[in-house]
Scaffold this motif. Structure first.
Motif: not given
Lengths: 404, 636
Positions: A338, B457, B20, A404, B419, A400, B426, B454, A334, A402, B23-24, B28, A397
């Motif tokens: 845009l 989608r 990592n 590096e 916007m 994620e 969206w 949860r 999107i 990632l 980072r995640i 989040r 679930e």
């Protein structure tokens, strides 16, 4: 819908538009045709050529000698033939795109054929330059033709098409390596299951030799047409030395209008060489799916080449339809859409404010080309991400992926 | 060993553990915080945008005007316009009054003017024209004369013009006889000097706007399908600047400046600023913005209001500036020219109208002649076009203005809020929060924190929403087509009602789309609202550089309604909301008939794109919000 019905209908619709007086308004638009692809300059060159003046002695004509000989002998260039020719070129491009899709899916026809043809023929970035009769439409058609022939393993024809393409536009030489690799690998989608390149890489040597022969042949023909080697500097040289700073939607022109002359050679080298550094990494990273590497390289060319028109990003965006398997993995479709919407409205508006209304200046238009560059960059980066991400597949679930 | 505090900071910035994973976790947290605060961010952006708009006339904002182009040197010359020139102007006025009294035709007047120009030693000619519009035709004759500059090759030119009709009441029939006499007398006077570096072109155009439109389009060789005009036999160089003189009354006390051009184009501010200084210091006449006299009671508050409010100087200044801003927005947003000068803007000519505000005194031909002479001398000094980025301004007072940076953000902030709202929609359309079945009865918000559910989608019906949007814009095209037909223009009661009822009913057909909606798809209104907001935001932010007033008006009208358009469970409420939004979208068709006719006439005559814009862009966008309200949110 049936491809046999929709395709001719689309082409007929395009032909009606091409015959309308719309072309007169679009012909000299800076967004649609660059000094290297402008229809008016082509006409000028043909006129000079026919009257025995070397068109390459001035600095207006920068088209390939092959176009010059084509239009001064075989096909006369006038309103009607031009409309047919440019529509035919787009039809060829769309047809090639559909054939590439079929080769990639390994089917003889599919339900998406009409959609893919429509996405090329109705993409405003490709059809407006074609209505404005910019020769960049020919470049797109040759590029897709060459890729299509490569997908069908017709090596000689594909390499000849590429050689023609390079006669028209030098930067497309970046496509040589991926095209050679594509010729010795498969066009089908392997994005989800990467593997090391299976075929012996040395098999490209004879193909490269063949390509070199074609290039020599066509260059020889071009030299014969002109009678001297002036055309090399005026056509190929233009994309390396940027002699004409007419504004275009790319990133080069403003940078070089602002630059002091003694820095010019250095930055010309930087800008040109910079294009080369992408070829190898992309071919290595996407060795399992070389067609995808070709697609990404076209995206890079559309952002960074010296004299782009809207049809370069148009080709890249239309080719996106070949890779529906990557769509679920796109990060920010999107945002990209845009950005493109903003850029597509800002480019003509700021161009108008600067050159017609007079209330803006060059910085306005430059700013809009930056937005356009960002939009293209967003599309490109997202495509790279999705192309790599698809190999990891669905994650569990609470997991994620990632970078590096 | 570094000090303990450094170690602590380092530990905070780079905690132990998997890099990592950290980072995640950080990402989040950040996204969660952004998502949670998004509704309040939108509210804040909207509030700041609206408040900013209201505070544009605030006395603390704005800065004093200055001359940006050094070459202009306003007011640095001795003027030579004297009483014999005034006398000549008086004699011309008598002759023109005689022509008026015996009701002379346009041809006679133009012939007289051309003859007088020739007697002054200039090459002069007349030009006949006729316009054909849906509302009938308009014909007239212009007179013009050129004076080749003695000092240069005549590649550039300046225009001194006056229209036969004054701009009083937007051309209500008041004659501009004194303006025309000034131009005639100036023609004699200016010819006598050899210092002109640019050609002088004198134009007396017939009618109010149409005469100049015919003259200026022919001068630039542009053809207009509904205009038949004689080609100009005399030509000159590229016109850079122009002064239009409008002097309808007997005498004047102030000179008002009118500057808005067609489609919201403004002249370079240096021209206005130079004129202001020359008018005040050379002519001794104070300049006004429009004809807004600063000595009249501005607030108009009833007598029971406390003295401290009635006599508050800040408040008075605010009201005075607000009056100027509102007048400016009224011209610019509708793309109207505030005078004859506005027609020249379309060819990149910087032009203003000097309007002699009618009064019993003290000024007359003597003052206006000197001011025009000195202003022309200033314009004569230009070596290149007025080019500095001095085209984006908001003139709130004769000597105060706002730069682009202090008014543009108001509209852009509202557009950014829209916007964000659209992007939020969206995300909402693509994801749905599924509750665990065991606790499905409890409040949703609790679960989010506990995690008993949860995100899952769902499909976005993008294509369907885009098709609905395209259909509304198609409807806009149909409306525009209808409004420009002659039966609509001549039928004052039935036609508007017919059109507006058509507009109210036709969009209801979108309800037919509903039964096909699959369960795994987001509801259509959510998707439609998201795309509608994204498109509106784009339109506003891009329009703001082309025509700020129009962008601001649209942002003002649509900001809150579009952001908070939503469907509801009760169908009566939905219908009521739909009616309200449709009124906002198309209400003007039924309620503002005069404005519609004027906008259509401006489109046909002068190519002002306000009418097509309202029909094809603005109204469909609001109509989409109306549909968002109308369509049921959950498909049963």
């Amino acid at each position: 819908m049936d491809f046999i019905v929709t395709f001719p209908a689309l082409v007929a619709g395009r032909l009606v538009l091409a015959l309308s007086p719309l072309t007169h308004y679009l012909r000299d638009d800076h967004l649609l045709s660059s000094p290297l692809t402008s229809y008016s300059r082509l006409q000028e060159g043909i006129y000079l050529f026919k009257h025995g003046i070397d068109p390459y002695s001035g600095s207006t004509f920068r088209h390939s000698p092959l176009l010059l000989s084509l239009f001064s002998t075989v096909i006369p260039l006038n309103e009607v033939t031009a409309a047919f020719l440019w529509t035919a070129s787009d039809a060829l491009a769309a047809w090639s795109l559909v054939r590439i899709w079929r080769a990639r899916q390994n089917v003889s026809s599919s339900s998406r054929d009409s959609l893919i043809a429509g996405l090329y023929l109705l993409n405003p970035y490709t059809f407006l330059p074609s209505l404005g009769q910019s020769t960049s439409s020919f470049e797109n058609a040759l590029c897709l033709l060459s890729l299509m022939l490569a997908c069908q393993k017709q090596a000689s024809a594909s390499l000849l098409a590429l050689a023609f393409l390079i006669q028209l536009s030098l930067p497309s030489i970046l496509l040589l390596l991926p095209l050679l690799l594509l010729l010795i690998s498969e066009p089908t989608s392997h994005l989800a299951s990467p593997f090391f390149f299976k075929t012996d890489i040395r098999r490209i040597t004879p193909l490269a030799g063949q390509f070199a022969a074609y290039i020599l042949l066509l260059s020889g023909a071009a030299t014969l047409v002109c009678g001297n080697l002036n055309w090399v500097e005026k056509t190929w040289g233009a994309s390396l030395t940027l002699p004409d700073l007419t504004p275009n939607p790319g990133l080069w022109w403003y940078f070089f209008t602002e630059m002091f002359d003694h820095f010019r050679p250095f930055f010309l080298i930087v800008f040109s060489v910079h294009l080369l550094i992408y070829v190898l990494p992309l071919c290595i990273k996407f060795q399992h799916d070389i067609l995808y590497a070709c697609y990404l390289l076209l995206g890079i060319l559309s952002i960074f080449k010296a004299y782009p028109t809207l049809s370069d990003p148009g080709l890249f965006l239309s080719m996106l339809s070949l890779f529906p398997e990557t769509f679920p993995y796109l990060h920010h479709p999107i945002v990209t859409a845009l950005l493109h919407l903003h850029a597509a409205l800002l480019l003509p508006l700021f161009h108008y404010l600067w050159l017609n209304q007079g209330t803006g200046n060059a910085n306005f238009f430059y700013a809009s080309t930056l937005v356009f560059g960002m939009a293209n960059g967003a599309a490109l980066l997202d495509s790279i991400w999705a192309g790599l991400r698809i190999a990891i597949g669905e994650v569990k679930e609470e997991h994620e992926v990632l970078q590096e | 060993m570094p000090p303990a505090i450094l170690i602590k900071i380092r530990k905070y910035l780079r905690p132990d553990g998997d890099k990592n994973a950290i980072r995640i976790r950080r990402r989040r947290k950040l996204i969660g915080a952004l998502w949670a605060s998004l509704p309040s961010v939108i509210v804040v952006l909207l509030a700041v945008g609206y408040l900013w708009m209201l505070s544009i006339p605030f006395p603390a904002l704005g800065q004093r005007t200055y001359i940006d182009e050094n070459a202009l040197q306003p007011g640095q010359v001795n003027t030579h316009w004297n009483w014999d020139d005034v006398h000549r102007a008086d004699r011309y006025l008598e002759a023109l009054e005689q022509l008026r009294d015996r009701n002379a035709s346009s041809v006679e007047v133009a012939d007289y003017l051309a003859t007088e120009f020739r007697r002054a030693g200039l090459s002069a000619d007349t030009q006949e024209y006729s316009f054909f519009t849906t509302n009938g035709s308009k014909t007239g004759v212009n007179a013009y004369a050129t004076f080749s500059s003695p000092r240069a090759s005549g590649t550039e030119a300046m225009v001194i013009s006056a229209s036969w009709l004054s701009r009083t009441g937007e051309g209500d029939g008041t004659l501009n006889l004194r303006g025309v006499s000034t131009v005639l007398s100036l023609a004699w006077f200016l010819r006598g000097y050899s210092l002109w570096a640019k050609d002088l072109i004198f134009v007396v155009s017939d009618g109010y706007l149409e005469g100049m439109q015919a003259w200026v389009t022919e001068y630039h060789g542009v053809s207009q399908p509904n205009l038949q005009a004689e080609p100009l036999r005399l030509s000159s160089g590229v016109i850079w600047t122009a002064l239009n003189i409008d002097y309808p009354g007997h005498s004047f006390s102030h000179l008002g400046v009118f500057f808005e051009g067609l489609n919201g184009r403004l002249p370079n501010q240096d021209l206005i600023n130079s004129f202001q200084r020359i008018s005040l210091y050379t002519g001794g006449v104070p300049m006004l913005v429009y004809d807004h006299r600063d000595d009249v009671e501005i607030l108009g508050l009833p007598s029971w209001t406390p003295e401290s409010i009635r006599d508050n100087s800040e408040l008075k200044e605010y009201a005075r500036r607000a009056k100027n801003v509102v007048r400016h927005v009224a011209y610019q947003a509708r793309g109207q020219a505030s005078g004859v000068h506005g027609l020249l803007h379309q060819f990149r000519i910087d032009a203003i109208t000097l309007f002699a505000v009618p009064a019993t005194g003290p000024h007359g031909f003597h003052a206006i002649g000197r001011i025009v002479e000195s202003t022309l001398r200033t314009m004569n000094n230009l070596l290149e076009r007025l080019h500095a980025s001095f085209f984006f301004f908001l003139l709130v007072g004769p000597t105060t203005f706002l730069k682009i940076g202090s008014f543009l953000p108001s509209a852009v902030l509202i557009s950014v809020a829209m916007m964000f709202c659209g992007l939020q929609g969206w995300v909402k359309a693509g994801w749905v929060w599924m509750l665990d079945e065991a606790q499905a009865t409890k409040d949703e918000k609790v679960h989010k924190r506990v995690g008993n559910g949860r995100w899952s989608r769902r499909q976005r019906p993008v294509l369907k929403a885009v098709m609905v949007m395209a259909a509304t814009h198609g409807l806009g095209v149909v409306v525009f087509y209808l409004l420009t037909r002659s039966w609509y223009l001549h039928n004052s009661t039935v036609a508007p009602l017919l059109v507006s009822s058509l507009l109210a009913v036709l969009p209801l057909t979108s309800l037919l789309l509903l039964p096909k909606q699959p369960a795994q798809e987001a509801p259509l209104p959510v998707m439609l609202k998201s795309l509608n907001l994204c498109l509106t935001s784009t339109v506003i932010s891009i329009l703001s550089v082309l025509n700020f007033s129009l962008a601001a008006v649209i942002a003002f009208l649509t900001g809150v309604p579009l952001c908070y358009a939503s469907s509801s469970a009760r169908s009566e409420l939905r219908i009521a909301k739909y009616m309200a939004y449709t009124t906002l979208a198309f209400g003007w068709v039924a309620l503002q008939r005069y404005e519609v006719l004027k906008a259509v006439a401006n489109w046909e005559l002068l190519g002002v794109w306000f009418a097509p814009f309202m029909c094809i862009v603005y109204a469909p966008l609001v109509l989409q919000a109306a549909l968002v309200c109308l369509l049921p949110s959950e498909s049963a």
